[in-house]
Design a protein around this motif. Structure first.
Motif, PDB file in Angstrom:
ATOM      1  N   PHE A 209       0.825  -1.209   0.000  1.00 57.22           N
ATOM      2  CA  PHE A 209       0.000   0.000   0.000  1.00 57.22           C
ATOM      3  C   PHE A 209       0.864   1.265   0.000  1.00 57.22           C
ATOM      4  CE2 PHE A 209      -2.349   3.342   2.299  1.00 57.22           C
ATOM      5  CZ  PHE A 209      -3.467   3.441   1.477  1.00 57.22           C
TER       6      PHE A 209
ATOM      7  N   THR B 260       4.408   1.454  -0.677  1.00 56.45           N
ATOM      8  CA  THR B 260       5.530   1.549  -1.616  1.00 56.45           C
ATOM      9  C   THR B 260       5.169   1.293  -3.077  1.00 56.45           C
ATOM     10  OG1 THR B 260       6.115  -0.792  -1.272  1.00 56.45           O
ATOM     11  CG2 THR B 260       7.161   0.830   0.167  1.00 56.45           C
ATOM     12  N   VAL B 261       4.204   0.395  -3.337  1.00 59.57           N
ATOM     13  CA  VAL B 261       3.928   0.019  -4.733  1.00 59.57           C
ATOM     14  C   VAL B 261       3.534   1.219  -5.594  1.00 59.57           C
ATOM     15  CG1 VAL B 261       2.321  -1.261  -6.213  1.00 59.57           C
ATOM     16  CG2 VAL B 261       3.466  -2.421  -4.342  1.00 59.57           C
ATOM     17  N   PRO B 262       2.634   2.126  -5.134  1.00 62.17           N
ATOM     18  CA  PRO B 262       2.327   3.294  -5.980  1.00 62.17           C
ATOM     19  C   PRO B 262       3.566   4.129  -6.321  1.00 62.17           C
ATOM     20  CG  PRO B 262       0.728   3.107  -4.204  1.00 62.17           C
ATOM     21  CD  PRO B 262       1.802   2.121  -3.905  1.00 62.17           C
ATOM     22  N   ILE B 263       4.462   4.282  -5.335  1.00 64.97           N
ATOM     23  CA  ILE B 263       5.700   5.042  -5.591  1.00 64.97           C
ATOM     24  C   ILE B 263       6.591   4.296  -6.573  1.00 64.97           C
ATOM     25  CG2 ILE B 263       7.745   6.075  -4.517  1.00 64.97           C
ATOM     26  CD1 ILE B 263       6.140   6.234  -1.911  1.00 64.97           C
TER      27      ILE B 263
ATOM     28  N   ILE C 289       5.657   2.099  -8.881  1.00 62.69           N
ATOM     29  CA  ILE C 289       5.058   2.154 -10.221  1.00 62.69           C
ATOM     30  C   ILE C 289       5.283   3.529 -10.845  1.00 62.69           C
ATOM     31  CG2 ILE C 289       2.858   2.113 -11.469  1.00 62.69           C
ATOM     32  CD1 ILE C 289       1.910  -0.027  -9.496  1.00 62.69           C
ATOM     33  N   SER C 290       5.127   4.577 -10.038  1.00 62.89           N
ATOM     34  CA  SER C 290       5.363   5.932 -10.533  1.00 62.89           C
ATOM     35  C   SER C 290       6.813   6.104 -10.986  1.00 62.89           C
ATOM     36  CB  SER C 290       5.024   6.939  -9.430  1.00 62.89           C
ATOM     37  OG  SER C 290       5.340   8.257  -9.842  1.00 62.89           O
ATOM     38  N   SER C 291       7.745   5.544 -10.203  1.00 66.15           N
ATOM     39  CA  SER C 291       9.167   5.637 -10.563  1.00 66.15           C
ATOM     40  C   SER C 291       9.457   4.905 -11.866  1.00 66.15           C
ATOM     41  CB  SER C 291      10.026   5.064  -9.429  1.00 66.15           C
ATOM     42  OG  SER C 291       9.849   5.784  -8.231  1.00 66.15           O
TER      43      SER C 291
ATOM     44  N   TYR D 201      14.495   8.105  -7.764  1.00 66.93           N
ATOM     45  CA  TYR D 201      13.983   6.746  -7.586  1.00 66.93           C
ATOM     46  C   TYR D 201      14.701   6.005  -6.446  1.00 66.93           C
ATOM     47  CZ  TYR D 201      13.332   8.259 -12.429  1.00 66.93           C
ATOM     48  OH  TYR D 201      13.092   8.997 -13.554  1.00 66.93           O
TER      49      TYR D 201
END
Length: 363
Positions: A89, A91-94, A96-98, A248
């Motif tokens: 919850f 880290t994954v959005p960050i 994917i954004s990176s 990143y």
């Protein structure tokens, strides 16, 4: 009667020799069968490793709070799912954004590379045209080989991606198998002991149980320590890269932690994309990142790993590299990770065997 025994021994020798020759002639076929069998059994191997890790936690909950094992297992798995869910919850959005940002920057990286090549071309204007023509002809003649090499490399990338996806599925299945192994471990152990003693005899049964005890003592400690060690390396790497100014940093920190699970080769695999991407972003940051990550690895080798992992297996660098090379060559990522503790257990029993033979010679 004696002649019959000689003839029977001769026939058996010929049959065994024929089988060995056929095995050698068709080793690739039998190796393929072994690899398929290992692939099918991989979830069970991982499940036993996970059982080594989770059993002390479940036993602690059982004994401390006097609850049934199934509830202790549910608490352990629930807490694990909570940690994994929180991590996903946050880290994954960050991440994917990176990754999306890196992909969007590819044209910029290509433009910078083109500018760099143009600058090289301008600096070569004073070079003899015949020399440039000769170099150009050699490059053009090498293009088919370069193209084949790139195609082969892309094939390896897709193959590795598929292997990682397959490993994730196997890992999820292993968690389910692990649940039932721990839940019914006494029944499983009792059945296993009876089966071995009936089929192979008590002596072989005792040897197998001793090997299992050694596996329980060494492999469980190794994986628990290595996971904690890699988590610390990933955290230190991510914080340091953030302070250096690397983009990143969270993505790279996670990458360094995951690849650190692979002995020796893992840190190099993790550092490569960090340095390459930072070269396009800022060459000085790329150099600082490389130096910092190399320092982290030296600290990890000298202090973190000996303290946490403790060197329980006592493997030399030569044996570790040999194990990782063989395991990775035959079984990919799972082989690279599992090969070191397996090599450690083999070394323990080889040492026991050599000590036994040496004592016999001394007697």
């Amino acid at each position: 009667m004696k002649n019959k025994k000689i003839n029977l021994s001769l026939v058996l020798t010929l049959v065994v020799s024929y089988i060995i020759i056929k095995l050698i002639d068709n080793y690739q076929y039998f190796l393929g069968i072994f690899k398929v069998l290992f692939s099918l059994l991989t979830p069970f191997v991982i499940a036993f490793v996970l059982a080594y890790i989770f059993t002390p936690i479940v036993s602690f909950l059982e004994n401390k709070f006097k609850i049934k094992r199934i509830f202790a297992l549910c608490i352990t798995y629930g807490f694990l799912l909570l940690i994994i869910g929180s991590f996903i919850f946050v880290t994954v959005p960050i991440l994917i954004s990176s990754l999306a940002d890196i992909i969007s920057q590819v044209p910029l990286y290509a433009e910078k590379t083109q500018t760099f090549l143009i600058q090289i071309g301008d600096s070569l204007k004073n070079v003899d045209p015949n020399t440039l023509k000769s170099v150009g002809d050699k490059l053009f003649s090498a293009m088919p080989q370069i193209s084949n090499l790139l195609i082969g490399y892309l094939g390896q990338v897709f193959s590795t991606t598929f292997s990682i996806s397959k490993f994730i599925v196997q890992f999820v299945l292993a968690f389910i198998i692990c649940f039932y192994i721990i839940l019914e471990k006494e029944d499983f152990f009792s059945f296993y002991k009876k089966m071995l003693s009936i089929i192979f005899g008590q002596k072989f049964c005792d040897l197998t149980l001793d090997i299992g005890s050694t596996l329980n003592e060494n492999i469980g400690k190794y994986f628990t320590g290595k996971i904690i060690d890699s988590a610390i390396v990933g955290l230190i790497s991510g914080i340091g890269l953030q302070l250096i100014g690397s983009p990143y940093s969270l993505l790279f920190g996670v990458l360094m932690g995951v690849t650190n699970l692979i002995p020796y080769f893992g840190p190099v695999i993790g550092m490569t994309p960090v340095v390459l991407i930072n070269i396009f972003y800022n060459p000085s940051i790329a150099i600082f990142s490389l130096v910092y990550l190399m320092l982290v690895q030296q600290v990890e080798i000298a202090f973190i790993e000996p303290k946490i992992v403790g060197g329980q297996l006592g493997l030399s660098p030569f044996l570790t590299i040999l194990a990782v090379t063989i395991g990775g060559g035959f079984f990919g990522i799972p082989g690279m990770i599992l090969s070191v503790p397996i090599m450690g257990v083999i070394k323990i029993y080889l040492n026991k065997f050599f000590d036994y033979k040496q004592n016999q010679l001394n007697i």
